[in-house]
Design an enzyme around this catalytic site. Structure first.
Site, mmCIF file in Angstrom:
data_model
loop_
_atom_site.group_PDB
_atom_site.id
_atom_site.type_symbol
_atom_site.label_atom_id
_atom_site.label_comp_id
_atom_site.label_asym_id
_atom_site.label_seq_id
_atom_site.Cartn_x
_atom_site.Cartn_y
_atom_site.Cartn_z
ATOM 1 N N ASP A 28 -15.528 -24.702 15.848
ATOM 2 C CA ASP A 28 -16.187 -23.710 14.981
ATOM 3 C C ASP A 28 -17.373 -24.288 14.196
ATOM 4 O OD1 ASP A 28 -14.167 -22.118 15.874
ATOM 5 O OD2 ASP A 28 -13.204 -21.816 13.938
ATOM 6 N N GLY A 40 -9.210 -29.950 11.799
ATOM 7 C CA GLY A 40 -10.162 -29.033 11.179
ATOM 8 C C GLY A 40 -9.803 -28.734 9.731
ATOM 9 N N THR A 44 -13.664 -29.518 15.022
ATOM 10 C CA THR A 44 -13.458 -28.093 15.272
ATOM 11 C C THR A 44 -14.616 -27.564 16.104
ATOM 12 O OG1 THR A 44 -13.442 -25.855 14.376
ATOM 13 C CG2 THR A 44 -14.404 -27.509 12.954
HETATM 14 O O1 F6P Z 1 -10.233 -23.269 14.529
HETATM 15 C C1 F6P Z 1 -10.522 -23.408 15.855
HETATM 16 C C2 F6P Z 1 -10.141 -22.176 16.637
HETATM 17 O O2 F6P Z 1 -10.477 -22.403 17.968
HETATM 18 C C3 F6P Z 1 -10.764 -20.874 16.110
HETATM 19 O O3 F6P Z 1 -12.069 -20.680 16.556
HETATM 20 C C4 F6P Z 1 -9.808 -19.840 16.623
HETATM 21 O O4 F6P Z 1 -9.797 -18.698 15.826
HETATM 22 C C5 F6P Z 1 -8.499 -20.529 16.530
HETATM 23 O O5 F6P Z 1 -8.751 -21.912 16.592
HETATM 24 C C6 F6P Z 1 -7.522 -20.099 17.586
HETATM 25 O O6 F6P Z 1 -6.326 -20.687 17.326
HETATM 26 P P1 F6P Z 1 -5.045 -20.656 18.257
HETATM 27 O O7 F6P Z 1 -5.210 -21.761 19.247
HETATM 28 O O8 F6P Z 1 -3.922 -20.897 17.335
HETATM 29 O O9 F6P Z 1 -5.032 -19.327 18.937
#
Ligand code: F6P
Length: 341
Positions: free
Chosen positions: A127, A102, A125
């Site tokens: 997102d 991402g 991603t």
């Molecule tokens: O960037 C992708 C994502 O899933 C975001 O939507 C979210 O804030 C983040 O990663 C969560 O990250 P982690 O797996 O480090 O908690």
């Protein structure tokens, strides 16, 4: 040719489909050799890898997660690691590296590319916030999971005459909130792009009850924030990767709405369930196409670029362009989702 591939950052349904596609296209059609670095950039910096042949990618198309593992790396570690990465590429006689990731991964890819490494990126991603590409794989799966959750939550909310505030992922952008909220017919959608006014939100939900409706569903992206001066909210600071530590916007909203409306409210945080499990058919196809085109770009020597979906075509877009801005939800798209209470 010899190609290295790695997956970095938060995982995402479809990563394995890209890895499989890269190996198939490279090995079967071009006679290349492919290796996979373990746990993202860390694997490249520590020269930790394994060979990826057809056997290694057999049966992974529909599998969630990433067979290579993933991790986040602090930007400073990578800045200091450009020479190390270069040396490892030389030692391993690699002609190119394909990082799949991402925003953070693509920024790192650009850094290494500017440092002279032959890089072809593949964006991923849930997102869906990477500029230049219309869609990233993983997003469709995440929206499907969130929509199913919202459908289910509607029936329990109705039984108990509650307000359910459902927090979905989306650090900087509200694409998952917008699309799942639209698909499930949520009664309010709160996104980071449009800081909310708690009084207006309460009025909106309250109007639904005033019409005799017995429940309400609010979808909120984790990165949503109140309009400055309208509500106290602890933003929580940043973690070691420079990412915001979210404090639970759904919990905060449920407290506020319960107080203001006199209705029972509950927060529901969907979290990583949106990222786990098998990718949808759409995501498998997009991921497979990205992998195929990434290998072609390597063979054309088109480095410093990433695969992107534009309309129905896969094109190669400069990494520099892709990491310049985030793709946020435009006002016109939000207006389309404004629902009638
Ligand atoms: O960037 C992708 C994502 O899933 C975001 O939507 C979210 O804030 C983040 O990663 C969560 O990250 P982690 O797996 O480090 O908690």
């Amino acid at each position: 040719m010899r190609i290295g591939v790695l997956t970095s950052g938060g995982d995402c349904p479809g990563l394995n489909a890209v890895i499989r596609s890269v190996v198939h296209r490279a090995v079967v059609d071009h006679g290349d050799e492919v290796i996979g670095f373990h746990d993202g950039w860390k694997g490249l910096l520590e020269c930790d890898y394994r060979k990826l042949d057809l056997e290694a990618v057999s049966g992974i198309l529909a599998r969630g997660g990433t067979i290579l593992g993933s991790s986040r790396v602090q930007p400073a570690q990578l800045r200091n690691g450009v020479e190390v990465a270069k040396n490892h590429l030389e030692e391993l006689e690699l002609d190119a590296v394909i990082p799949i990731g991402g925003e953070g991964t693509l920024k790192a890819a650009r850094l290494l590319s500017d440092g002279g490494l032959p890089i072809v990126g593949v964006p991923k991603t849930i997102d869906n916030d990477i500029a230049v590409t219309d869609v990233t794989f993983g997003f469709d799966t995440a929206v499907g999971v969130a929509t199913e959750a919202l459908d289910r939550l509607k029936t329990t909310a109705e039984s108990h005459q509650r307000v359910l505030i459902v927090e979905v992922m989306g650090r900087h952008t509200g694409w998952i909130a917008l699309n799942s909220g639209m698909a499930a017919g949520a009664h309010a959608i709160v996104v980071p792009e449009r800081p909310f006014d708690i009084t207006e939100l309460a009025e909106r939900v309250g109007a639904r009850f005033a019409q005799g409706k017995k429940f309400a569903i609010v979808v909120v992206a984790e990165g949503a924030k109140p309009r400055p001066g309208t509500m106290e909210y602890d933003e929580g600071g940043k973690d070691i990767y420079g990412h915001e530590r979210f404090q639970g916007i759904a919990r905060e909203l449920s407290l506020q709405l319960e107080q203001r409306l006199g209705k029972e409210a509950r927060p529901v945080i969907l979290g990583h369930v949106q990222r786990g499990g098998t990718p949808t058919a759409y995501d498998r196809v997009l991921a497979t196409r990205f992998g195929w085109h990434a290998v072609e770009a390597v063979h054309r020597g088109e480095f410093g670029k990433m695969t992107a979906l534009q309309g129905t075509d896969i094109v190669m877009a400069p990494l520099a362009e892709a990491v310049e801005t985030l793709k946020t939800v435009p006002d016109e798209r939000y207006a389309e989702a404004e629902c009638v209470l």
